[in-house]
Write an enzyme that holds these catalytic residues in place. Structure first.
Site, PDB file in Angstrom:
ATOM      1  N   GLY A  46       0.815  -1.221   0.000  1.00 15.73           N
ATOM      2  CA  GLY A  46       0.000   0.000   0.000  1.00 15.73           C
ATOM      3  C   GLY A  46       0.843   1.263   0.000  1.00 15.73           C
ATOM      4  CB  CYS A  47       3.782   2.273   2.007  1.00 14.03           C
ATOM      5  SG  CYS A  47       2.960   2.188   3.612  1.00 14.03           S
ATOM      6  CB  THR A  48       5.025   0.291  -2.914  1.00 12.26           C
ATOM      7  OG1 THR A  48       6.004  -0.170  -1.975  1.00 12.26           O
ATOM      8  CG2 THR A  48       5.629   0.360  -4.303  1.00 12.26           C
ATOM      9  CB  ALA A  51       5.615   6.127  -2.507  1.00  9.75           C
TER      10      ALA A  51
END
Length: 157
Positions: A46-48, A51
């Site tokens: 999710g963070c990837t 970003a």
């Protein structure tokens, strides 16, 4: 968890970025609006996605006079690896002791698969030229985060 709201003064902070360089929020007040987005952990799915969306739309954010700071409790070494792996073109900041996350009110109890633990809640704050919170983004899908931010800025210029 006592999350900051629209109109609150943004807490000034100094944190190390992915290159071990100190970044001070005060250096941007009066010059650019700042998107401070908190995310749980570098290089997770999710963070990837979140970003990468900001990376791919950085030119538009630049056009809107908006600088992006991603903040997580990761060490600077992990942030550097994340930036290199995903060719990120904005600043990631290390908040290992989660003091800044506490100041913004995004550190608190989380639940995942029946387990409770303390961690960062995925929220973003738009800080205006005067250093005040002009918007809190708290309802978005990670893959749409960049567009939610851009749409809000365009509609409220």
């Amino acid at each position: 968890m006592n999350t900051l709201n629209v109109g609150d003064k943004a807490p000034l902070f100094s944190l190390l970025d992915q290159n071990n360089q100190e970044v001070n929020l005060a250096d941007y007040i009066g010059k650019k609006q700042v998107l401070v987005y908190f995310y749980p952990k570098a290089m997770t799915p999710g963070c990837t996605v979140q970003a990468q969306g900001l990376r791919d739309h950085k030119a538009k954010l630049d056009e809107l006079n908006t600088v992006v700071f991603g903040i997580s409790p990761d060490a600077t070494k992990r942030l550097d690896k994340f930036c290199q792996r995903d060719e990120l073109n904005f600043t990631l900041l290390s908040d290992e002791d989660h003091k800044v996350a506490d100041d913004f009110g995004v550190w608190g109890l989380k639940k995942f698969m029946g387990r409770e633990y303390d961690g960062i809640h995925r929220l973003s704050f738009l800080i205006d030229l005067d250093g005040n919170i002009s918007h809190v983004f708290n309802k978005f899908k990670t893959k749409e985060h960049h567009q939610v931010v851009i749409d809000f800025i365009e509609q409220n210029l």
